[in-house]
Design an enzyme around this catalytic site. Structure first.
Site, PDB file in Angstrom:
ATOM      1  N   GLU A  23       0.900  -1.169   0.000  1.00 33.64           N
ATOM      2  CA  GLU A  23       0.000   0.000   0.000  1.00 33.64           C
ATOM      3  C   GLU A  23       0.927   1.204   0.000  1.00 33.64           C
ATOM      4  OE1 GLU A  23      -2.817   0.174   3.335  1.00 33.64           O
ATOM      5  OE2 GLU A  23      -2.531   2.343   3.338  1.00 33.64           O
ATOM      6  N   ARG A  80       1.501  10.041   0.957  1.00 31.37           N
ATOM      7  CA  ARG A  80       2.073  11.033   1.869  1.00 31.37           C
ATOM      8  C   ARG A  80       3.224  11.765   1.198  1.00 31.37           C
ATOM      9  NH1 ARG A  80       2.778   8.634   7.873  1.00 31.37           N
ATOM     10  NH2 ARG A  80       0.927   7.337   7.979  1.00 31.37           N
ATOM     11  N   THR A  84      -3.400   6.465   2.113  1.00 31.53           N
ATOM     12  CA  THR A  84      -3.518   7.893   2.456  1.00 31.53           C
ATOM     13  C   THR A  84      -4.165   8.675   1.312  1.00 31.53           C
ATOM     14  OG1 THR A  84      -1.336   7.539   3.458  1.00 31.53           O
ATOM     15  CG2 THR A  84      -2.318   9.664   3.812  1.00 31.53           C
ATOM     16  N   LYS A  89     -10.979  -0.300   6.906  1.00 35.44           N
ATOM     17  CA  LYS A  89      -9.739  -0.245   7.682  1.00 35.44           C
ATOM     18  C   LYS A  89     -10.142   0.165   9.098  1.00 35.44           C
ATOM     19  CE  LYS A  89      -5.633   2.747   7.629  1.00 35.44           C
ATOM     20  NZ  LYS A  89      -4.570   3.243   6.762  1.00 35.44           N
TER      21      LYS A  89
HETATM   22  O1  LIG Z   1      -1.027   6.775   5.901  1.00 35.26           O
HETATM   23  C1  LIG Z   1      -2.156   6.320   6.112  1.00 35.26           C
HETATM   24  O2  LIG Z   1      -3.055   6.270   5.261  1.00 35.26           O
HETATM   25  C2  LIG Z   1      -2.499   5.803   7.406  1.00 35.26           C
HETATM   26  O3  LIG Z   1      -3.637   5.572   7.638  1.00 35.26           O
HETATM   27  C3  LIG Z   1      -1.494   5.562   8.361  1.00 35.26           C
HETATM   28  C4  LIG Z   1      -0.846   4.203   8.224  1.00 35.26           C
HETATM   29  O4  LIG Z   1      -1.796   3.232   7.963  1.00 35.26           O
HETATM   30  C5  LIG Z   1      -0.146   3.933   9.460  1.00 35.26           C
HETATM   31  O5  LIG Z   1       0.771   4.955   9.684  1.00 35.26           O
HETATM   32  C6  LIG Z   1       0.609   2.637   9.465  1.00 35.26           C
HETATM   33  O6  LIG Z   1       0.788   2.402  10.806  1.00 35.26           O
HETATM   34  P1  LIG Z   1       2.131   1.889  11.454  1.00 35.26           P
HETATM   35  O7  LIG Z   1       2.259   0.460  11.022  1.00 35.26           O
HETATM   36  O8  LIG Z   1       1.881   2.026  12.926  1.00 35.26           O
HETATM   37  O9  LIG Z   1       3.224   2.767  10.938  1.00 35.26           O
END
Ligand SMILES: O=C(O)C(=O)C[C@H](O)[C@H](O)COP(=O)(O)O
Length: 215
Positions: A41, A45, A69, A129
């Site tokens: 995915e 960002r 995102t 999600k």
């Molecule tokens: O960027 C996005 O669309 C999000 O929703 C955030 C990510 O899903 C999380 O940042 C992943 O989480 P971690 O595995 O804790 O790093």
């Protein structure tokens, strides 16, 4: 269930990737495929997201590449045009969800309340999600929220790691987990693809152990 969701379920852990440079997309895709998780995915960002999705999709057609995102319909268009097969967003933006649903583009919006889940259901979705999974209540919250919505499957993301992922995957309401631990930015920036492949292999092992317990 649609083919894409079945594939996501089969893979079990979806690597959530942040890429600063599109040049890193191909070696990262190779490490993911060689490690046994042919999926990413790629989050919008960064500016590199669109080109990274294109690189991965073209060079590794066996991969299931999605966009994360995604906050706007313009990003949906750019992601799909670049080859993304599914769209993920941190929250439930009705404009973006409606846009995807009307065009048959698989969308997995972030939900963290029963109201969010009901809006998703109203759009005809059956996979959402759960974000941010750990801060929002973790596995206990999913167990509680899934009780009234027995047809909904969750993809918890946010705070999932090798220590807690198994307990999530053992829950029947959970389709798959999203996580960034095996594709951390510093590993990518330093070109540590062997390390990424090793972490991916370990993740595959965790999925297979958890699935045995589910049966
Ligand atoms: O960027 C996005 O669309 C999000 O929703 C955030 C990510 O899903 C999380 O940042 C992943 O989480 P971690 O595995 O804790 O790093």
């Amino acid at each position: 269930m649609e083919n894409i969701y079945l594939k996501i379920k089969e893979i079990g852990i979806i690597p959530v990737v942040v890429l600063d440079q599109a040049e890193d997309a191909a070696p990262l895709a190779k490490a993911l495929c060689d490690g046994g998780i042919p999926c990413a995915e790629v989050t919008f960002r960064t500016q590199a997201a669109e080109e990274a999705i294109r690189e991965m999709s073209e060079k590794y057609p066996q991969m299931l590449v999605g966009a994360g995102t995604v906050l706007t319909t313009d990003q949906v268009n750019r992601a799909v045009e670049a080859g993304a097969k599914f769209i993920v967003s941190p929250g439930l933006n009705p404009t973006v969800v409606d846009y995807c649903v009307k065009r048959g583009i698989p969308i997995i919006p972030g939900c963290s309340t029963p109201s969010d889940v009901e809006v998703a259901m109203e759009f005809g979705l059956s996979v959402v999600k759960f974000f941010p999974a750990e801060p929002a209540g973790g596995l206990n919250y999913i167990k509680a929220i899934s009780a009234p919505y027995s047809n909904i499957r969750f993809m918890p993301t946010g705070g999932i790691n090798p220590k807690n992922v198994s307990s999530y995957l053992e829950c029947p309401a959970i389709l798959a987990c999203g996580g960034s631990w095996m594709v951390k930015k510093d590993l990518i920036c330093e070109g540590k693809y062997d390390e990424i492949e090793k972490l991916v292999r370990e993740a595959v092992e965790l999925v297979s152990e958890a699935r045995k317990k589910l049966k």
